[in-house]
Design a protein around this motif. Sequence first.
Motif, short mmCIF file in Angstrom:
data_model
loop_
_atom_site.label_atom_id
_atom_site.label_comp_id
_atom_site.label_asym_id
_atom_site.label_seq_id
_atom_site.Cartn_x
_atom_site.Cartn_y
_atom_site.Cartn_z
N ARG A 425 0.82 -1.22 0.00
CA ARG A 425 0.00 0.00 0.00
C ARG A 425 0.86 1.27 0.00
NH1 ARG A 425 -4.47 -0.53 4.33
NH2 ARG A 425 -4.57 -2.61 3.37
N PHE A 426 1.76 1.32 -0.96
CA PHE A 426 2.59 2.51 -1.22
C PHE A 426 2.30 3.03 -2.62
CE2 PHE A 426 5.28 0.41 1.98
CZ PHE A 426 5.71 1.48 2.76
N ARG A 427 2.61 4.30 -2.85
CA ARG A 427 2.77 4.74 -4.24
C ARG A 427 3.83 3.82 -4.85
NH1 ARG A 427 5.57 9.46 -4.03
NH2 ARG A 427 4.63 10.65 -5.73
N ALA A 585 0.19 16.39 -11.33
CA ALA A 585 1.31 15.81 -12.09
C ALA A 585 0.82 14.74 -13.06
CB ALA A 585 2.34 15.22 -11.12
N VAL A 586 -0.17 13.95 -12.64
CA VAL A 586 -0.71 12.92 -13.54
C VAL A 586 -1.52 13.55 -14.65
CG1 VAL A 586 -2.27 10.93 -13.68
CG2 VAL A 586 -0.69 11.14 -11.75
N GLU A 587 -2.38 14.50 -14.31
CA GLU A 587 -3.22 15.13 -15.33
C GLU A 587 -2.40 15.90 -16.36
OE1 GLU A 587 -7.51 15.85 -13.17
OE2 GLU A 587 -5.95 17.34 -12.82
N SER A 588 -1.28 16.49 -15.92
CA SER A 588 -0.43 17.22 -16.85
C SER A 588 0.61 16.32 -17.51
CB SER A 588 0.29 18.36 -16.12
OG SER A 588 1.14 17.83 -15.10
N ARG A 589 0.54 15.01 -17.20
CA ARG A 589 1.43 14.00 -17.77
C ARG A 589 2.90 14.23 -17.41
NH1 ARG A 589 -1.79 10.86 -20.75
NH2 ARG A 589 -3.60 11.78 -21.78
N GLN A 590 3.12 14.86 -16.28
CA GLN A 590 4.48 14.95 -15.76
C GLN A 590 4.86 13.66 -15.05
OE1 GLN A 590 6.46 17.66 -16.47
NE2 GLN A 590 4.66 17.98 -17.79
N ARG A 591 3.87 12.90 -14.63
CA ARG A 591 4.08 11.59 -14.05
C ARG A 591 3.11 10.60 -14.67
NH1 ARG A 591 7.40 10.44 -10.07
NH2 ARG A 591 8.05 11.95 -8.49
N ARG A 592 3.55 9.37 -14.82
CA ARG A 592 2.63 8.31 -15.21
C ARG A 592 1.78 7.94 -14.01
NH1 ARG A 592 7.58 6.43 -17.54
NH2 ARG A 592 7.51 6.39 -19.82
N SER A 593 0.55 7.58 -14.28
CA SER A 593 -0.33 7.17 -13.18
C SER A 593 0.22 5.93 -12.49
CB SER A 593 -1.74 6.91 -13.70
OG SER A 593 -1.76 5.83 -14.64
N GLU A 594 0.89 5.04 -13.24
CA GLU A 594 1.44 3.82 -12.65
C GLU A 594 2.46 4.12 -11.56
OE1 GLU A 594 0.33 2.86 -16.93
OE2 GLU A 594 1.35 4.47 -15.84
N GLU A 595 3.12 5.27 -11.65
CA GLU A 595 4.16 5.61 -10.67
C GLU A 595 3.57 5.93 -9.30
OE1 GLU A 595 7.72 7.92 -12.51
OE2 GLU A 595 5.92 8.68 -13.48
N VAL A 596 2.36 6.46 -9.27
CA VAL A 596 1.82 6.98 -8.01
C VAL A 596 0.51 6.31 -7.60
CG1 VAL A 596 2.96 9.20 -8.23
CG2 VAL A 596 0.71 8.89 -9.28
N LYS A 632 5.94 4.67 5.45
CA LYS A 632 4.95 3.87 6.18
C LYS A 632 3.82 3.38 5.28
CE LYS A 632 5.78 6.31 10.55
NZ LYS A 632 5.17 7.18 11.59
N GLY A 633 3.49 4.16 4.25
CA GLY A 633 2.42 3.77 3.35
C GLY A 633 1.15 4.54 3.59
N ALA A 634 0.04 4.02 3.04
CA ALA A 634 -1.24 4.72 3.06
C ALA A 634 -2.24 3.98 3.94
CB ALA A 634 -1.80 4.86 1.65
N GLU A 635 -3.10 4.75 4.59
CA GLU A 635 -4.21 4.15 5.33
C GLU A 635 -5.36 5.16 5.38
OE1 GLU A 635 -3.41 3.34 9.44
OE2 GLU A 635 -2.01 5.01 9.63
N TRP A 636 -6.57 4.60 5.44
CA TRP A 636 -7.73 5.46 5.61
C TRP A 636 -7.72 6.05 7.02
CZ3 TRP A 636 -9.89 6.49 1.21
CH2 TRP A 636 -9.98 5.52 0.20
N LYS A 637 -8.03 7.33 7.13
CA LYS A 637 -8.11 7.94 8.45
C LYS A 637 -9.32 7.38 9.19
CE LYS A 637 -5.72 12.35 7.97
NZ LYS A 637 -5.84 13.82 8.05
N ARG A 638 -9.13 7.09 10.45
CA ARG A 638 -10.22 6.54 11.25
C ARG A 638 -11.11 7.67 11.74
NH1 ARG A 638 -5.72 3.54 12.68
NH2 ARG A 638 -5.86 1.30 12.25
#
Length: 638
Positions: A425-427, A585-596, A632-638
């Motif tokens: 569960r990381f970018r 960054a994704v919408e402007s194609r500065q990054r690929r969506s797969e990266e993040v 640490k990665g991503a988690e939904w806020k409780r």
Amino acid sequence: MLGNNRAVELVLWAIAGHHRKFPPTAPPEDCNSEMIVYLSHPDFHNTLTLGTHELSLPDPPRFESDRKLKLTRINSSLREFEDAQEDAEVLMEAATDEEKRYVAVLKACLICADVAGSIGRRGSQSMDEWITQAFKCLPRPQQLESVVHKGLKGSELRPFQIQVAETTNRVVFVQAGCGSGKTSAAYLWAAQQAPGQRLFFCYPTTGTATEGFRDYLLDPSLDAELIHGRAEVDMEILGLGDDEPGREEDTKSGQGKAIEDSAGAMQQWSTPLVSCTVDTVLGLVQNHRRGIYAWPSIAGAALVFDEIHSYDDNLFSALVRFLTDVRGVRCLLMTASLPEPRLQTIRAALDGIGETLGGPIDGPEDLQLLKRYRREYNDSPWDRVENVLSERKKVLWVVNTVAEAMSLAEHPRAKKLRPTLYHSRFRYIDRVARHRDVIEAFAKADAPAFAITTQVAEMSLDLSADLLITHLAPIPALIQRLGRLNRRARPGRNDGIRPFIIIKPDGHLPYAQDQLQEASAWLASLGDEELSQADLAAHWIAQPVPSSDRVDHFVWLDGGFVTETRPLRIASPGIDIILQADRVAVESRQRRSEEVRIPMPPPRTGLNWRAWDEVAFCRVPPEGLITYDERKGAEWKR
């Protein structure tokens, strides 16, 4: 041979179904009402002549004039055609196995021809010139030999590797433990049993595909390619990708981008050596686009399927169907161990088509029988962890869920030891960095290393721990986790025995309760003595495989003209997200969506995530719903 009338009927099915949006909807009102069919064109007559020659039919007629057709009439006829079928699956039940394969292959070839025609040119070459050259790009003997030598690292070939290479059956099964040299044996098999044929090396995950490419094919002289959903990102990380993330094709129109995507999917037509996920090949049987586009190269290739023990029921069923219906392709099946019922399923399927399975070919006995492990009992092993690290050794702690991994890393005693936390569960770019952190830490001699991970450790982490702590998990998962313990042990070196500790988790998820019960019984059967890889396998292969509702319908082979796509694997609930911080960054194609992109479980009940904004087929949660840290990665806020 098919009778001419029946053959024509099947050809019509394939022609109708080769379009992935068939049957069509009614044409829009602003659509041109007529189309011209150029019946008098020489190309049309040449195509008819080629077809009649291949089908041994009389010379075709010549048409002196073209014809106009009303689209409304065409659409009406197609709808009548669809209605007359009622149910493609019922219709195909009356077809013979030969007819099913005929329609499937013809449809795949037509789709590929259609894509090639849409692209038109590749660089300065016309598409027919490029295709002619593409299929001549095959691995040379010295290329495969160089891969084998790279894997051997100066060692001599082992007898089992020679046996693998010399086995002539179309389908061969190799059962050998971690670190035995299966991969080198596979490349040697390809060199001897499929000389001059393209090679697809199929791994169960993107991580293992990338690791396989890095370890064996990362050499420009090999003309190899890594193929999976995040391959471009991984190639950049390996230093072989495009330096500019905002590539020219990313700014093209939707149609132009679709053509580029198709061209990329066809790249393996000209690639001698392919490291890919198994989905690239087996996705074919469920009409996945990448598999369909790869068909011309798959049909003339040799295939290696690695770690087949890790396949879920649906994926394993797809493998068996592929082996029986795609009969002109040599296949090498490899794993550390496989339950006897699954092995018998493969044997019976091949017996049903008059073939015998080559093997099983077992790995080197001295490695298989080498004692490596002993179980220890400790419900709170922090003192044990600290002692091992104080001796400048390596500790791997594997838990069953991301939430448990993140919670464990926050334990007060864990914080003092500063473990590397690694889970899914990381970018993606951060996940790759955490993967590298773990590998590099465990590779350092005479330095302590401590990693807390989830199931990501089971196949894609090439490391050797001195202490393994793991949650109770299904038997194949435990065998894979134990494959990270004392992994470098070799006969005659007095590497010693390494301990492992099993901890019962608070719940059974993400596994079924009966899977954990079976694992408990298996562990009890192992006892408390020193264990080898052979001991682990011997006690597992005798375990019964529970019955399941595995898929037995594969739309490429059984669906007739239906071109819908169906899942290849058993799906688990979840959504892919992109953080608000990465959106621009994704919408402007500065990054690929797969990266993040981050894979997440569905959010708590009450959050209507389907209404969130969508970017690159990923949902973008509103601010304040996600906590993210690159370590640490991503988690939904409780």
